[in-house]
Design a protein around this motif. Structure first.
Motif, PDB file in Angstrom:
ATOM      1  N   ALA A 169       0.830  -1.201   0.000  1.00  0.00           N
ATOM      2  CA  ALA A 169       0.000   0.000   0.000  1.00  0.00           C
ATOM      3  C   ALA A 169       0.871   1.260   0.000  1.00  0.00           C
ATOM      4  O   ALA A 169       0.568   2.241  -0.687  1.00  0.00           O
ATOM      5  CB  ALA A 169      -0.930  -0.003   1.214  1.00  0.00           C
ATOM      6  N   PHE A 170       1.958   1.225   0.753  1.00  0.00           N
ATOM      7  CA  PHE A 170       2.870   2.374   0.791  1.00  0.00           C
ATOM      8  C   PHE A 170       3.501   2.605  -0.575  1.00  0.00           C
ATOM      9  O   PHE A 170       3.578   3.740  -1.064  1.00  0.00           O
ATOM     10  CB  PHE A 170       3.956   2.131   1.838  1.00  0.00           C
ATOM     11  N   ARG A 171       3.953   1.534  -1.205  1.00  0.00           N
ATOM     12  CA  ARG A 171       4.547   1.654  -2.540  1.00  0.00           C
ATOM     13  C   ARG A 171       3.511   2.153  -3.545  1.00  0.00           C
ATOM     14  O   ARG A 171       3.808   2.991  -4.404  1.00  0.00           O
ATOM     15  CB  ARG A 171       5.115   0.310  -2.991  1.00  0.00           C
ATOM     16  N   GLY A 172       2.295   1.648  -3.446  1.00  0.00           N
ATOM     17  CA  GLY A 172       1.237   2.100  -4.336  1.00  0.00           C
ATOM     18  C   GLY A 172       0.902   3.563  -4.128  1.00  0.00           C
ATOM     19  O   GLY A 172       0.664   4.310  -5.093  1.00  0.00           O
ATOM     20  N   LEU A 173       0.884   4.004  -2.859  1.00  0.00           N
ATOM     21  CA  LEU A 173       0.624   5.413  -2.567  1.00  0.00           C
ATOM     22  C   LEU A 173       1.684   6.302  -3.206  1.00  0.00           C
ATOM     23  O   LEU A 173       1.374   7.378  -3.738  1.00  0.00           O
ATOM     24  CB  LEU A 173       0.604   5.624  -1.050  1.00  0.00           C
ATOM     25  N   THR A 174       2.939   5.863  -3.169  1.00  0.00           N
ATOM     26  CA  THR A 174       4.021   6.648  -3.761  1.00  0.00           C
ATOM     27  C   THR A 174       3.819   6.821  -5.260  1.00  0.00           C
ATOM     28  O   THR A 174       4.003   7.922  -5.800  1.00  0.00           O
ATOM     29  CB  THR A 174       5.371   5.967  -3.484  1.00  0.00           C
ATOM     30  N   ILE A 175       3.415   5.752  -5.947  1.00  0.00           N
ATOM     31  CA  ILE A 175       3.143   5.840  -7.390  1.00  0.00           C
ATOM     32  C   ILE A 175       1.966   6.776  -7.649  1.00  0.00           C
ATOM     33  O   ILE A 175       1.995   7.602  -8.582  1.00  0.00           O
ATOM     34  CB  ILE A 175       2.845   4.444  -7.961  1.00  0.00           C
ATOM     35  N   VAL A 176       0.929   6.682  -6.826  1.00  0.00           N
ATOM     36  CA  VAL A 176      -0.252   7.533  -6.985  1.00  0.00           C
ATOM     37  C   VAL A 176       0.118   9.008  -6.815  1.00  0.00           C
ATOM     38  O   VAL A 176      -0.304   9.867  -7.599  1.00  0.00           O
ATOM     39  CB  VAL A 176      -1.343   7.125  -5.978  1.00  0.00           C
ATOM     40  N   ILE A 177       0.907   9.310  -5.794  1.00  0.00           N
ATOM     41  CA  ILE A 177       1.333  10.698  -5.583  1.00  0.00           C
ATOM     42  C   ILE A 177       2.150  11.190  -6.772  1.00  0.00           C
ATOM     43  O   ILE A 177       2.004  12.339  -7.215  1.00  0.00           O
ATOM     44  CB  ILE A 177       2.148  10.816  -4.279  1.00  0.00           C
ATOM     45  N   MET A 178       2.992  10.317  -7.310  1.00  0.00           N
ATOM     46  CA  MET A 178       3.813  10.711  -8.455  1.00  0.00           C
ATOM     47  C   MET A 178       2.946  11.060  -9.658  1.00  0.00           C
ATOM     48  O   MET A 178       3.179  12.075 -10.333  1.00  0.00           O
ATOM     49  CB  MET A 178       4.772   9.575  -8.812  1.00  0.00           C
ATOM     50  N   ILE A 179       1.962  10.241  -9.948  1.00  0.00           N
ATOM     51  CA  ILE A 179       1.056  10.528 -11.063  1.00  0.00           C
ATOM     52  C   ILE A 179       0.302  11.826 -10.808  1.00  0.00           C
ATOM     53  O   ILE A 179       0.145  12.667 -11.708  1.00  0.00           O
ATOM     54  CB  ILE A 179       0.074   9.359 -11.269  1.00  0.00           C
ATOM     55  N   LEU A 180      -0.147  12.022  -9.576  1.00  0.00           N
ATOM     56  CA  LEU A 180      -0.926  13.208  -9.231  1.00  0.00           C
ATOM     57  C   LEU A 180      -0.117  14.484  -9.423  1.00  0.00           C
ATOM     58  O   LEU A 180      -0.576  15.437 -10.065  1.00  0.00           O
ATOM     59  CB  LEU A 180      -1.414  13.101  -7.784  1.00  0.00           C
ATOM     60  N   VAL A 181       1.089  14.508  -8.889  1.00  0.00           N
ATOM     61  CA  VAL A 181       1.873  15.743  -8.956  1.00  0.00           C
ATOM     62  C   VAL A 181       2.443  15.980 -10.353  1.00  0.00           C
ATOM     63  O   VAL A 181       2.615  17.129 -10.783  1.00  0.00           O
ATOM     64  CB  VAL A 181       3.008  15.738  -7.910  1.00  0.00           C
ATOM     65  N   ASP A 182       2.739  14.899 -11.085  1.00  0.00           N
ATOM     66  CA  ASP A 182       3.261  15.076 -12.444  1.00  0.00           C
ATOM     67  C   ASP A 182       2.204  15.633 -13.386  1.00  0.00           C
ATOM     68  O   ASP A 182       2.504  16.497 -14.224  1.00  0.00           O
ATOM     69  CB  ASP A 182       3.781  13.738 -12.987  1.00  0.00           C
ATOM     70  N   ASP A 183       0.972  15.133 -13.268  1.00  0.00           N
ATOM     71  CA  ASP A 183      -0.065  15.492 -14.239  1.00  0.00           C
ATOM     72  C   ASP A 183      -1.018  16.579 -13.763  1.00  0.00           C
ATOM     73  O   ASP A 183      -1.739  17.164 -14.576  1.00  0.00           O
ATOM     74  CB  ASP A 183      -0.867  14.236 -14.621  1.00  0.00           C
ATOM     75  N   ALA A 184      -1.047  16.841 -12.447  1.00  0.00           N
ATOM     76  CA  ALA A 184      -1.912  17.906 -11.928  1.00  0.00           C
ATOM     77  C   ALA A 184      -1.125  19.002 -11.232  1.00  0.00           C
ATOM     78  O   ALA A 184      -1.704  19.983 -10.774  1.00  0.00           O
ATOM     79  CB  ALA A 184      -2.944  17.325 -10.955  1.00  0.00           C
ATOM     80  N   GLY A 185       0.205  18.847 -11.158  1.00  0.00           N
ATOM     81  CA  GLY A 185       1.021  19.827 -10.453  1.00  0.00           C
ATOM     82  C   GLY A 185       1.001  21.204 -11.087  1.00  0.00           C
ATOM     83  O   GLY A 185       1.049  22.217 -10.383  1.00  0.00           O
ATOM     84  N   GLU A 186       0.934  21.267 -12.415  1.00  0.00           N
ATOM     85  CA  GLU A 186       0.895  22.566 -13.082  1.00  0.00           C
ATOM     86  C   GLU A 186      -0.408  23.300 -12.802  1.00  0.00           C
ATOM     87  O   GLU A 186      -0.437  24.526 -12.757  1.00  0.00           O
ATOM     88  CB  GLU A 186       1.078  22.381 -14.586  1.00  0.00           C
TER      89      GLU A 186
END
Length: 511
Positions: free
Chosen positions: A81-98
């Motif tokens: 779950a921790f590893r999955g959360l890290t991937i989810v955060i990465m997708i979120l900040v990469d594609d919604a960070g702007e």
């Protein structure tokens, strides 16, 4: 057993396990034959006790090498779950960070949601190393596997972030070798993994199987791992504060920009500088890799020194310093050396899982260390002694992000493995089980690029663009809200379902 003075000794031998598995220990009973009440047992009780204690570690080592049947293992779901959360955060900040600048990388000092991604990766890599290498039958085999996996990570890192892949928006591919980027996320992970895993493998035969009943036993048992992290930190500190950074120049390349082709000079001539322009981290990368092989769009362009729209990426100020257009490698060589400490802390958390089988004992170790690291980091940051800085991978940044990682893992462990609330976090587990696949196809945009390749009339008229615009942005009449909802539902939920299907089919991709 005869006699009232018989004593029982239990030796806990760890069964051979795999990454992310919490193996049940095998108990081997060693009994001491003392004198019985009738005197028929002989007078060898004390002698036997001394012999058992003297040879206890030898017995453990011999039994560990026997081909014993493994006990049924219980997977620690919190790790997935921790590893999955890290991937989810990465997708979120990469594609919604702007769209949401508050979650994008901090322009320099400070820490945002995006700044947790890489240290979380390194932390969980360390935890996995402790499991994968808790028994090393042959050191040469372990070293070979570690080296091969390191090379695989390097290959994928250069392929995905070196400039060859232009996914997901640019449908072209290829990279000019004069400007290829050598460092990146997977490259840093590979370096940290190699160092930490090698130390773990090479010390396998000298570390104890059973911890002594002492508060610091877990630290003394793995003192070589901590020594490796300490050496890396000393190298980083000495280089950061002692290395002389001279003036440097660069040519700005951006076709269509008014500054394209211009050469800029950055005046330094200092030591121990922690600002964007003249730090040792950037200097090392310019010297080792060459200025043309460094990331060309660093986040410092969103700082107040460079734009009035900070923390957004706006037009440059008229009085912006020359370094605002300069290159800087956020996953640089020197900062990757200090990042070894993140992996070392993760290994410690893994060792706690291996040796402590009681929930409360594990959580006590994790929470105390996590809180201590956070307090240490906050003191250093707000006294301005060593600011929290992701680009430099400062000591305070290491401690703060590792401490938060420890608390998040503890929270998942309580909710999922202790309380059994597994259903709400299943999608994170599924993504975590196939983290590398989702990273490549999702976080690096490879699957989106594939669908973007099938467009009508013009490249920005593909299925992905149509869904983003008409299903999300137009419905909410907001680019910001629509982008956020698109990332949440069309990307994160999609990858959760996709990873769940692969899990049901038993398909996993691991390097």
């Amino acid at each position: 057993m005869n006699g009232d003075h018989g004593q029982e000794k239990k030796v806990m031998v760890m069964s051979n396990g795999f990454e992310n598995h919490d193996d049940n220990s095998l108990a081997i009973r060693v009994e001491d034959k003392g004198q019985d009440s009738g005197g028929g047992g002989g007078g060898h009780g004390n002698g036997n006790t001394e012999k058992v204690e003297e040879h206890l570690e030898n017995v453990t080592g011999e039994m560990a090498r026997l081909e014993l049947p493994r006990a049924r293992s219980k997977r620690v779901a919190a790790l997935d779950a921790f590893r999955g959360l890290t991937i989810v955060i990465m997708i979120l900040v990469d594609d919604a960070g702007e769209a949401y600048d508050k979650i994008d990388h901090s322009p320099w000092n400070g820490c945002t949601l995006a700044d947790f991604v890489l240290p979380f990766f390194l932390f969980i890599v360390g935890v996995a190393i402790a499991f994968a290498l808790k028994r090393v039958p042959r050191i040469s085999d372990a070293m070979r596997k570690i080296t091969i996996r390191t090379l695989k990570l390097l290959f994928w890192g250069i392929l995905l972030q070196g400039g060859y892949s232009h996914a997901p928006d640019d449908l072209s591919y290829g990279v000019d070798m004069k400007r290829i980027r050598w460092m990146g996320i997977l490259q840093r992970i590979s370096l940290v993994y190699f160092v930490v895993a090698m130390i773990e493998a090479l010390t396998a035969n000298i570390r104890p199987t059973v911890l002594r009943p002492h508060r610091s036993a877990i630290f003394s048992a793995y003192h070589w791992q901590w020594l490796g992290g300490f050496v890396a930190l000393i190298i980083y500190i000495i280089t950061t504060y002692a290395l002389y950074v001279p003036d440097w120049s660069f040519v700005f390349h951006n076709p269509g920009d008014i500054n394209d082709g211009k050469r800029f000079l950055v005046q330094c001539g200092v030591r121990g500088h922690l600002g964007p322009a003249c730090n040792a981290v950037g200097y090392i990368d310019r010297q080792v890799w060459g200025i043309n092989h460094i990331y060309t769009q660093p986040v410092w362009r969103r700082s107040k020194d460079c734009t009035y729209d900070s923390p957004n990426l706006g037009p440059l100020r008229d009085d912006a310093p020359s370094w605002c257009l300069g290159p800087f490698e956020p996953e640089g060589l020197l900062s990757s050396v200090s990042a070894i400490v993140s992996g070392t802390i993760g290994v410690h958390y893994g060792h706690v899982l291996v040796h402590f089988k009681n929930h409360s004992d594990r959580l006590k170790q994790w929470l105390l260390m996590g809180l201590g690291l956070i307090i240490f980091a906050i003191i250093f940051h707000f006294t301005n002694a060593i600011p929290i800085n992701k680009q430099l991978y400062s000591i305070s940044y290491i401690c703060f992000t590792a401490g938060v990682a420890g608390l998040v893992l503890s929270g998942f462990y309580i909710l999922i493995d202790v309380w059994g609330l597994r259903a709400p976090f299943l999608f994170l587990e599924w993504i975590g089980m196939n983290a590398m696949l989702v990273f490549v196809l999702g976080a690096q945009g490879i699957l989106a690029a594939f669908f973007n390749g099938w467009y009508y009339d013009k490249p920005n008229n593909s299925l992905v663009h149509w869904i983003h615009k008409h299903v999300f942005v137009d419905v909410w009449n907001s680019e910001i809200v629509g982008t956020l909802l698109y990332v949440l539902f069309a990307e994160i939920v999609f990858w959760g379902v996709f990873a769940g299907i692969l899990h049901k089919l038993g398909i996993y991709w691991k390097l």
